[in-house]
Design an enzyme around this catalytic site. Structure first.
Site, PDB file in Angstrom:
ATOM      1  N   ASP A 177      -6.704  -5.707   7.762  1.00 14.16           N
ATOM      2  CA  ASP A 177      -5.404  -5.516   7.139  1.00 14.16           C
ATOM      3  C   ASP A 177      -4.380  -5.741   8.166  1.00 14.16           C
ATOM      4  O   ASP A 177      -4.494  -4.978   9.282  1.00 14.16           O
ATOM      5  CB  ASP A 177      -5.278  -4.084   6.523  1.00 14.16           C
ATOM      6  N   ASP A 179       0.820  -1.178  -0.033  1.00 11.26           N
ATOM      7  CA  ASP A 179      -0.059   0.090  -0.110  1.00 11.26           C
ATOM      8  C   ASP A 179       0.761   1.311   0.009  1.00 11.26           C
ATOM      9  O   ASP A 179       2.071   1.164   0.571  1.00 11.26           O
ATOM     10  CB  ASP A 179      -0.818   0.065   1.340  1.00 11.26           C
TER      11      ASP A 179
END
Length: 141
Positions: free
Chosen positions: A118, A89
């Site tokens: 996550d 990310d």
């Protein structure tokens, strides 16, 4: 010739890919249509965010010109309604880009994401933030 049947695994992967693509495109409306109303969003060391209205508020807050999000999916796999992702990310705060590894688990029901979980190493995230600041400073020099 007949069309190959699309498996539940492939459908679940397609939903998660569409969700991540919508996040990158800052398309909050499209992203939230893929969420179950009772979504639970878990992030390492942060409180769980529950419900589409709360998730929507956070995602809309990320749409500021000085902020940004990108993702590179390295691996994605599904078994039925559970999708696992291994990805990088990228969070952008003005000139600072923070790139960090994330392992995500998405659980779906009826084609909607019910759990978005996550996992990442907080130390790695802090180190990535420091590296991002250093890159931004060196570019300005």
């Amino acid at each position: 010739m007949t069309e190959p049947e699309i498996t539940a695994d492939a459908k679940s992967v397609a939903v998660v890919r569409e969700f991540l693509d919508a996040m990158v495109a800052e398309d909050v409306e499209r992203a939230t249509t893929l969420l179950d109303p009772d979504i639970a969003w878990h992030n390492t060391s942060l409180p769980t965010v529950r419900g589409v209205p709360r998730v929507r508020r956070i995602l809309e807050g990320l749409r500021r010109p000085s902020l940004g999000f990108d993702v590179v999916v390295h691996h994605i796999a599904a078994t039925g309604d559970v999708v696992l992702t291994e990805r990088t990310d990228v969070l952008r705060f003005g000139p600072v880009s923070v790139r960090f590894w994330v392992c995500g688990t998405f659980e779906l029901r009826d084609g909607k994401i019910t759990v978005w979980d996550d996992h990442y190493n907080v130390g790695t995230l802090v180190g990535a933030a420091g590296a991002g600041v250093l890159r931004a400073v060196l570019r300005r020099s």
